[in-house]
Motif scaffolding. Structure first.
Motif, mmCIF file in Angstrom:
data_model
loop_
_atom_site.group_PDB
_atom_site.id
_atom_site.type_symbol
_atom_site.label_atom_id
_atom_site.label_comp_id
_atom_site.label_asym_id
_atom_site.label_seq_id
_atom_site.Cartn_x
_atom_site.Cartn_y
_atom_site.Cartn_z
ATOM 1 N N THR A 524 -6.184 5.777 46.779
ATOM 2 C CA THR A 524 -6.577 6.378 48.059
ATOM 3 C C THR A 524 -5.366 6.956 48.775
ATOM 4 O O THR A 524 -5.402 8.078 49.298
ATOM 5 C CB THR A 524 -7.253 5.316 48.959
ATOM 6 N N ILE A 525 -4.274 6.188 48.768
ATOM 7 C CA ILE A 525 -3.040 6.670 49.398
ATOM 8 C C ILE A 525 -2.524 7.905 48.663
ATOM 9 O O ILE A 525 -2.049 8.866 49.294
ATOM 10 C CB ILE A 525 -1.976 5.555 49.411
ATOM 11 N N LYS A 526 -2.639 7.923 47.346
ATOM 12 C CA LYS A 526 -2.151 9.058 46.564
ATOM 13 C C LYS A 526 -2.934 10.325 46.883
ATOM 14 O O LYS A 526 -2.346 11.405 47.046
ATOM 15 C CB LYS A 526 -2.245 8.743 45.073
ATOM 16 N N ARG A 527 -4.260 10.217 46.981
ATOM 17 C CA ARG A 527 -5.068 11.397 47.293
ATOM 18 C C ARG A 527 -4.687 11.974 48.649
ATOM 19 O O ARG A 527 -4.565 13.189 48.815
ATOM 20 C CB ARG A 527 -6.557 11.037 47.256
ATOM 21 N N ALA A 528 -4.490 11.080 49.617
ATOM 22 C CA ALA A 528 -4.091 11.544 50.948
ATOM 23 C C ALA A 528 -2.717 12.202 50.905
ATOM 24 O O ALA A 528 -2.484 13.226 51.567
ATOM 25 C CB ALA A 528 -4.091 10.366 51.916
ATOM 26 N N ALA A 529 -1.793 11.641 50.122
ATOM 27 C CA ALA A 529 -0.445 12.200 50.026
ATOM 28 C C ALA A 529 -0.460 13.580 49.380
ATOM 29 O O ALA A 529 0.249 14.495 49.819
ATOM 30 C CB ALA A 529 0.454 11.251 49.236
ATOM 31 N N VAL A 530 -1.292 13.739 48.331
ATOM 32 C CA VAL A 530 -1.388 15.043 47.660
ATOM 33 C C VAL A 530 -1.961 16.081 48.612
ATOM 34 O O VAL A 530 -1.529 17.241 48.646
ATOM 35 C CB VAL A 530 -2.242 14.922 46.376
ATOM 36 N N GLU A 531 -2.960 15.673 49.418
ATOM 37 C CA GLU A 531 -3.527 16.588 50.412
ATOM 38 C C GLU A 531 -2.470 16.999 51.437
ATOM 39 O O GLU A 531 -2.497 18.114 51.959
ATOM 40 C CB GLU A 531 -4.712 15.921 51.120
ATOM 41 N N ASN A 532 -1.528 16.085 51.694
ATOM 42 C CA ASN A 532 -0.440 16.388 52.638
ATOM 43 C C ASN A 532 0.678 17.199 51.994
ATOM 44 O O ASN A 532 1.667 17.529 52.658
ATOM 45 C CB ASN A 532 0.152 15.093 53.203
ATOM 46 N N GLY A 533 0.563 17.476 50.673
ATOM 47 C CA GLY A 533 1.548 18.327 50.013
ATOM 48 C C GLY A 533 2.484 17.633 49.050
ATOM 49 O O GLY A 533 3.443 18.252 48.575
ATOM 50 N N MET A 534 2.250 16.357 48.739
ATOM 51 C CA MET A 534 3.136 15.659 47.805
ATOM 52 C C MET A 534 3.005 16.222 46.395
ATOM 53 O O MET A 534 1.894 16.409 45.896
ATOM 54 C CB MET A 534 2.812 14.155 47.780
ATOM 55 N N LYS A 535 4.112 16.494 45.753
ATOM 56 C CA LYS A 535 4.134 16.928 44.360
ATOM 57 C C LYS A 535 4.243 15.691 43.475
ATOM 58 O O LYS A 535 5.120 14.854 43.661
ATOM 59 C CB LYS A 535 5.328 17.847 44.098
ATOM 60 N N THR A 536 3.345 15.581 42.508
ATOM 61 C CA THR A 536 3.290 14.390 41.671
ATOM 62 C C THR A 536 4.243 14.506 40.479
ATOM 63 O O THR A 536 4.855 15.548 40.244
ATOM 64 C CB THR A 536 1.859 14.172 41.151
ATOM 65 N N PHE A 537 4.317 13.396 39.711
ATOM 66 C CA PHE A 537 5.100 13.401 38.468
ATOM 67 C C PHE A 537 4.739 14.599 37.611
ATOM 68 O O PHE A 537 5.596 15.318 37.104
ATOM 69 C CB PHE A 537 4.798 12.139 37.651
ATOM 70 N N ARG A 538 3.417 14.779 37.424
ATOM 71 C CA ARG A 538 2.979 15.837 36.516
ATOM 72 C C ARG A 538 3.354 17.214 37.050
ATOM 73 O O ARG A 538 3.743 18.094 36.274
ATOM 74 C CB ARG A 538 1.470 15.727 36.268
ATOM 75 N N ASP A 539 3.268 17.398 38.361
ATOM 76 C CA ASP A 539 3.662 18.689 38.937
ATOM 77 C C ASP A 539 5.125 18.993 38.625
ATOM 78 O O ASP A 539 5.471 20.107 38.225
ATOM 79 C CB ASP A 539 3.459 18.671 40.456
ATOM 80 N N HIS A 540 5.991 17.992 38.825
ATOM 81 C CA HIS A 540 7.412 18.188 38.560
ATOM 82 C C HIS A 540 7.657 18.384 37.062
ATOM 83 O O HIS A 540 8.478 19.222 36.654
ATOM 84 C CB HIS A 540 8.211 16.994 39.086
ATOM 85 N N GLY A 541 6.934 17.614 36.237
ATOM 86 C CA GLY A 541 7.082 17.752 34.788
ATOM 87 C C GLY A 541 6.669 19.122 34.300
ATOM 88 O O GLY A 541 7.310 19.707 33.418
#
Length: 563
Positions: A524-541
């Motif tokens: 749940t925290i991850k979904r909210a963070a992605v909506e706020n613009g967080m780039k995930t491991f996979r995005d950086h990879g």
């Protein structure tokens, strides 16, 4: 055109003394109107190799750049101690019926060449190369000679002396027992190949030695089963462990010097069905602290991290699996924050790198010095910034939180799968959600992926499945630099050299703080963070795959699809 400091370059590239360099340049120029030094100095050289090669041509001396180590016979060095070879910078290269060709970085070292003429009773022909290449060749040839213990099957174990601990692996003498030479060779090779771990695994009929290189285990050597006890005992002697105790796990440390490098080895021994299993973690203490910008973070991640570490109080957590570079990142942060007007204290297990100007304390559980007790004492040392190696228990976590709430910036690590997962992990330890929400500034999660060998990586057109994995169109792929592995001599046919970081950073905003207070799970925290613009491991990879830094296989292995 740039002028070249011939004498200075030759002094670094060869073992010629300053007087010898002056003499060589002077004598070579006797019959010429312009000196060799001026002639060479007027040229622009890409490397010391080119300068030394050019000088050898001027002097009429043979020069070799790439030394084929595998072609040098071990028989040639049998009567030549490694200490002498390294000190004099000489290595027998090829033997003929009436002469021996000798590699040297100092062709006017007549004393060493005369000694070799006596040893071989033949004419000596010097072959010049740079000092660094010859020293590397000496290390590799003598290592190959030591490791070529296929005759170990014929060794009588009763004749082996295991009581002489090693300080410098390159100081091995001719009288050392074969098992000492074998263990030295395995350690030396591990350092040379940049292995992070050495595994010695006993089985029913044999023993296997494996190295972990760039995060992957490789089989290296299978010693005869009858040498298992001797090898294990030798290593335990080096670590000052009880060689008579084979029923209980033991931990130890081996400080080594290998080729001028200070290597710290952490050793763990556990009893198994077929004998003691030993794992050694290698840490090169001579490495310089890597700055944050050198570690492979994206510009966006780096900017966010640098913003967080400028805060005057709060907790910054770095998370990731074992061996993901968390300590390297923390050292980079500490190095960046280290200033004369800042008091920084760290408590670590162990202290891996020493930073001037920082008070570093090493955990010692045997005397009661733990993360918690050390952290409690730090608060009386008037610190501005505190680094805690790892938050392992509730006591350490609460002390870290209290330290942050009383005006200190706290840096630490915790084991979690991703950045949002650090918050439920803190709750599992027993921390109250409102304390977590008010004290933690942000979480940086990271992992390491292997880097494609720049010498052999091959561009290719990805398949439809690959495009689906990356989430891009074929038109977008056409403008990218997607590569695959090939393998060459530079990377040992592996296709990869070294590793780089992929990361995700989660600053604690009001929205994230509210979810923590509600005890929401990591997803749940991850979904909210992605909506706020967080780039995930996979995005950086994916960014690193498109840039030709790593492969789709490494991306899939080290990341999972985002929720």
């Amino acid at each position: 055109m740039a002028q070249v400091d011939v004498s200075g370059v030759l002094a670094k590239a060869t073992s010629l003394s300053s007087d010898q360099i002056k003499s060589v340049l002077k004598n070579a120029a006797v019959s010429q109107p312009v000196s060799v030094g001026e002639t060479l100095g007027s040229k622009e050289y890409a490397s010391a190799d080119d300068l030394v090669a050019d000088l050898c041509r001027e002097l009429g001396v043979d020069y070799i750049k790439d030394i084929p180590v595998n072609d040098i016979s071990s028989d040639l060095i049998r009567n030549l101690p490694i200490n002498y070879a390294k000190t004099q910078g000489v290595l027998p290269y090829r033997e003929e019926s009436d002469s021996v060709t000798v590699l040297t970085s100092n062709p006017v070292n007549t004393k060493a060449l005369d000694d070799l003429r006596v040893i071989f009773n033949k004419r000596i022909k010097p072959l010049v190369s740079t000092s660094q290449r010859i020293q590397d060749a000496i290390n590799r040839v003598y290592e190959k000679s030591t490791a070529a213990l296929s005759g170990l099957d014929e060794i009588d174990e009763d004749e082996m002396d295991l009581e002489d601990p090693i300080i410098d692996l390159l100081e091995a003498g001719e009288d050392d027992a074969p098992v000492i030479k074998l263990v030295n060779s395995l350690l030396f090779r591990a350092v040379k190949e940049k292995a992070s771990d050495i595994h010695m695994e006993p089985y029913e009929k044999d023993m296997v030695v494996r190295y972990r290189i760039d995060g992957i285990l490789f089989d290296i050597f299978k010693p005869p089963k009858k040498l298992q006890n001797a090898i294990t005992s030798r290593i335990k002697v080096m670590a000052n462990l009880n060689i008579a105790e084979k029923r209980l796990p033991q931990d130890g440390r081996i400080p080594l010097k290998v080729g001028g490098k200070d290597i710290d080895i952490r050793l763990s021994s556990v009893p198994t069905t077929f004998g003691e299993r030993i794992v050694m973690r290698l840490q090169d203490k001579s490495n310089q602290v890597r700055e944050l910008y050198q570690q492979g973070f994206s510009e966006e991640t780096l900017n966010t991290l640098e913003d967080l570490i400028t805060r005057s109080y709060g907790i910054i957590i770095v998370t990731g699996p074992t061996g993901s570079g968390k300590s390297t990142t923390l050292y980079g942060v500490v190095s960046k924050l280290n200033k004369p007007d800042i008091n920084i204290l760290t408590i670590e297990d162990p202290v891996e790198q020493r930073i001037h100007g920082v008070g570093q304390v090493q955990v010692n559980a045997k005397i009661g010095l733990t993360f918690a007790s050390g952290l409690r004492s730090f608060l009386r040392q008037d610190p501005d910034i505190i680094m805690v190696g790892e938050i392992r228990d509730l006591e350490t976590a609460e002390l870290a939180i209290n330290s942050s709430l009383t005006g200190h910036l706290v840096l630490s690590t915790i084991h979690a799968n991703d950045a949002p997962g650090a918050f439920p992990r803190m709750m599992d330890i027993g921390c109250e959600p409102f304390l977590i929400a008010t004290s933690i500034l942000g979480v940086l999660a990271q992992r390491l992926v292997r880097v494609l060998c720049p010498h052999c990586k091959t561009p290719y057109s990805p398949s439809d499945f690959d495009l689906q994995t990356l989430g891009i169109t074929r038109e977008q792929a056409a403008t990218a630099n997607i590569c695959k592995i090939k393998g060459c001599e530079h990377c040992g046919q592996k296709g990869y050299i070294g590793r780089t970081v992929i990361a995700e950073i989660l600053p604690v905003t009001d929205n994230i703080r509210s979810l923590i207070m509600q005890r929401k799970d990591g997803n749940t925290i991850k979904r909210a963070a992605v909506e706020n613009g967080m780039k995930t491991f996979r995005d950086h990879g994916i960014q690193k795959v498109l840039a030709g830094i790593t492969t789709i296989e490494e991306l899939v292995t080290n990341t999972q699809l985002d929720i």
